[in-house]
Scaffold this motif. Structure first.
Motif, PDB file in Angstrom:
ATOM      1  N   GLU A  53       2.985  -8.179 -29.769  1.00 44.16           N
ATOM      2  CA  GLU A  53       3.089  -6.795 -29.278  1.00 44.16           C
ATOM      3  C   GLU A  53       3.634  -5.874 -30.377  1.00 44.16           C
ATOM      4  O   GLU A  53       3.107  -4.787 -30.610  1.00 44.16           O
ATOM      5  CB  GLU A  53       3.998  -6.764 -28.046  1.00 44.16           C
ATOM      6  CG  GLU A  53       3.942  -5.429 -27.329  1.00 44.16           C
ATOM      7  CD  GLU A  53       5.015  -5.293 -26.258  1.00 44.16           C
ATOM      8  OE1 GLU A  53       5.559  -6.326 -25.815  1.00 44.16           O
ATOM      9  OE2 GLU A  53       5.313  -4.142 -25.897  1.00 44.16           O
ATOM     10  N   ALA A  54       4.675  -6.340 -31.060  1.00 45.44           N
ATOM     11  CA  ALA A  54       5.273  -5.512 -32.121  1.00 45.44           C
ATOM     12  C   ALA A  54       4.278  -5.274 -33.259  1.00 45.44           C
ATOM     13  O   ALA A  54       4.224  -4.182 -33.832  1.00 45.44           O
ATOM     14  CB  ALA A  54       6.536  -6.180 -32.655  1.00 45.44           C
ATOM     15  N   LEU A  55       3.488  -6.300 -33.587  1.00 44.06           N
ATOM     16  CA  LEU A  55       2.510  -6.155 -34.686  1.00 44.06           C
ATOM     17  C   LEU A  55       1.412  -5.157 -34.327  1.00 44.06           C
ATOM     18  O   LEU A  55       0.689  -4.689 -35.200  1.00 44.06           O
ATOM     19  CB  LEU A  55       1.863  -7.506 -35.027  1.00 44.06           C
ATOM     20  CG  LEU A  55       2.787  -8.629 -35.490  1.00 44.06           C
ATOM     21  CD1 LEU A  55       1.964  -9.825 -35.956  1.00 44.06           C
ATOM     22  CD2 LEU A  55       3.711  -8.160 -36.595  1.00 44.06           C
ATOM     23  N   HIS A  56       1.284  -4.881 -33.022  1.00 42.94           N
ATOM     24  CA  HIS A  56       0.222  -3.973 -32.598  1.00 42.94           C
ATOM     25  C   HIS A  56       0.725  -2.587 -32.238  1.00 42.94           C
ATOM     26  O   HIS A  56      -0.018  -1.777 -31.683  1.00 42.94           O
ATOM     27  CB  HIS A  56      -0.579  -4.609 -31.452  1.00 42.94           C
ATOM     28  CG  HIS A  56      -1.394  -5.782 -31.925  1.00 42.94           C
ATOM     29  ND1 HIS A  56      -0.873  -7.046 -32.054  1.00 42.94           N
ATOM     30  CD2 HIS A  56      -2.667  -5.860 -32.374  1.00 42.94           C
ATOM     31  CE1 HIS A  56      -1.801  -7.861 -32.534  1.00 42.94           C
ATOM     32  NE2 HIS A  56      -2.900  -7.171 -32.738  1.00 42.94           N
ATOM     33  N   HIS A  57       2.009  -2.305 -32.559  1.00 39.70           N
ATOM     34  CA  HIS A  57       2.434  -0.902 -32.427  1.00 39.70           C
ATOM     35  C   HIS A  57       1.634  -0.076 -33.430  1.00 39.70           C
ATOM     36  O   HIS A  57       1.312  -0.558 -34.528  1.00 39.70           O
ATOM     37  CB  HIS A  57       3.933  -0.759 -32.695  1.00 39.70           C
ATOM     38  CG  HIS A  57       4.785  -1.271 -31.568  1.00 39.70           C
ATOM     39  ND1 HIS A  57       4.458  -1.063 -30.246  1.00 39.70           N
ATOM     40  CD2 HIS A  57       5.939  -1.967 -31.558  1.00 39.70           C
ATOM     41  CE1 HIS A  57       5.370  -1.623 -29.475  1.00 39.70           C
ATOM     42  NE2 HIS A  57       6.276  -2.193 -30.244  1.00 39.70           N
ATOM     43  N   ASN A  58       1.356   1.150 -33.065  1.00 36.72           N
ATOM     44  CA  ASN A  58       0.397   1.946 -33.846  1.00 36.72           C
ATOM     45  C   ASN A  58       0.743   2.056 -35.333  1.00 36.72           C
ATOM     46  O   ASN A  58      -0.077   1.749 -36.194  1.00 36.72           O
ATOM     47  CB  ASN A  58       0.276   3.337 -33.210  1.00 36.72           C
ATOM     48  CG  ASN A  58      -0.658   4.242 -33.994  1.00 36.72           C
ATOM     49  OD1 ASN A  58      -1.749   3.831 -34.355  1.00 36.72           O
ATOM     50  ND2 ASN A  58      -0.207   5.456 -34.272  1.00 36.72           N
ATOM     51  N   ARG A  59       1.980   2.467 -35.637  1.00 34.75           N
ATOM     52  CA  ARG A  59       2.299   2.726 -37.048  1.00 34.75           C
ATOM     53  C   ARG A  59       2.357   1.411 -37.835  1.00 34.75           C
ATOM     54  O   ARG A  59       1.795   1.299 -38.931  1.00 34.75           O
ATOM     55  CB  ARG A  59       3.620   3.495 -37.156  1.00 34.75           C
ATOM     56  CG  ARG A  59       3.942   3.955 -38.579  1.00 34.75           C
ATOM     57  CD  ARG A  59       5.148   4.883 -38.582  1.00 34.75           C
ATOM     58  NE  ARG A  59       5.483   5.319 -39.930  1.00 34.75           N
ATOM     59  CZ  ARG A  59       6.205   4.589 -40.786  1.00 34.75           C
ATOM     60  NH1 ARG A  59       6.642   3.388 -40.443  1.00 34.75           N
ATOM     61  NH2 ARG A  59       6.472   5.071 -41.986  1.00 34.75           N
TER      62      ARG A  59
END
Ligand code: MLC
Length: 310
Positions: A53-59
């Motif tokens: 999930e963290a790796l797929h945050h936008n920035r």
């Protein structure tokens, strides 16, 4: 023989994504810059320690994907031919400018971070993307119109990425399944890229582009394509207008791949995490060779494959 380099968009970030590029001496400056953009955290540690999930945050996602395209390019530079076509999918289009030599690689990373920030600032919370394969464009457009969403990316073979708020996307997903769509999948991206919902981000990014040195046209034998209309990028103003516009306009990726084929592409390599783009090429153009960096166990393997085209 013409090689096409494809730069991945967000969605396929994973823990092993820097296995081949992380130790390459020529790429260390890029990893260091990315770390600075990521609050001092090394991207190689981030992918190993953070959850999906963290790796797929936008920035974070935009920086990781672009970093990989750039790092792979410097790692493989000695076997990348002079004559290439370069195209990028979504945020990969910014990376493509770096790969093509139109932007410096460090400026490319900085721009990707600024692009992501502009998108986060403009994006309503709870937005996202949905993948639907197997319905016609007319049917998908009608679903989008009814539920306040829009076609973000047109992929080959009746496959579409749709952008909107997650609630609307859930309804569209349900309706698409009822209409017997072949495949319906949530895409792990948290903005409705390439839709009017991000119009303000296009304006902000266009202003940012005015302050970055751009070298256009690209070097002699490099053909760089624009995602929104599949035409070659040759002029600084027009190119910058289009690169900013793509944040909030439909990307015509199927046309882009077709332009690569018509431009003489006989082989494709996807430089980014995952096989999404190389898989699309293989499915849409069965006679054409397409590989992604993740297909190779070693950089030498990728190098040996690329040597056939250099
Ligand atoms: C969304 C996806 C996960 C969907 O891929 P899937 O593999 O699940 O689905 P698929 O339909 O392509 O493939 C499912 C099965 O159908 C087969 N298949 C593929 N093409 C086919 C075709 N033309 N006809 C019939 N079958 C086909 C595949 O081989 C596979 O078979 P089998 O099941 O046998 O294997 C993928 O496309 C993906 O990762 N896309 C990249 C992510 C993305 O689009 N990101 C948006 C970037 S936005 C962004 O980056 C924002 C920004 O910053 O601007």
């Amino acid at each position: 023989m013409t090689l096409t380099i494809l730069c991945s968009g967000q969605g396929r970030q994973h823990s092993g994504m820097f296995a081949l590029t992380g130790d390459v001496p020529e790429a260390q400056a890029l990893f260091a810059r990315a770390a600075a953009l990521l609050g001092g955290r090394d991207p190689r540690d981030i992918v190993l320690t953070e959850n999906s999930e963290a790796l797929h945050h936008n920035r974070i996602g935009q920086i990781l994907c672009s970093l990989q395209s750039l790092a792979a390019t410097v790692a493989l530079r000695d076997v990348i031919p002079d004559r290439i076509i370069v195209a990028g999918y979504s945020v990969g289009e910014v990376a493509a400018w770096g790969v093509a030599g139109v932007l410096s690689m460090i400026d490319t990373l900085d721009l990707v971070a600024r692009r992501a920030e502009a998108m986060d600032a403009a994006s309503p919370a709870g937005d996202g993307l949905l993948f639907v394969r197997g319905l016609s464009r007319e049917v998908v457009d009608a679903l989008c119109e009814k539920h306040d969403a829009a076609v973000a990316i047109v992929n080959p073979d009746d496959a579409f990425i749709i952008g909107g708020c997650r609630k609307a996307l859930q309804i569209i997903a349900q309706k698409a399944k009822e209409m017997n769509a072949v495949r319906v999948v949530d895409v792990p991206v948290e903005v409705a890229s390439h839709t009017k919902r991000l119009a303000n981000a296009s304006s902000t990014f266009r202003e940012i582009l005015d302050h970055v040195p751009v070298t256009l046209p690209a070097p002699n034998r490099v053909r760089l394509l624009s995602g929104i209309d599949a035409s070659p990028v040759a002029d600084i103003k027009i190119g910058s207008d289009k690169l900013a516009a793509q944040i909030s306009q439909t990307v015509h990726w199927a046309d882009c791949l077709q332009a690569c084929i018509e431009g003489g592409a006989t082989a494709f390599i996807e430089l980014g995490p995952g096989p999404a783009l190389s898989g699309m090429v293989t499915a849409a153009y069965p006679g054409v060779t397409a590989r992604c960096l993740d297909d190779f166990r070693t950089l030498d393997g990728a190098r040996a494959w690329l040597k056939r085209y250099s």
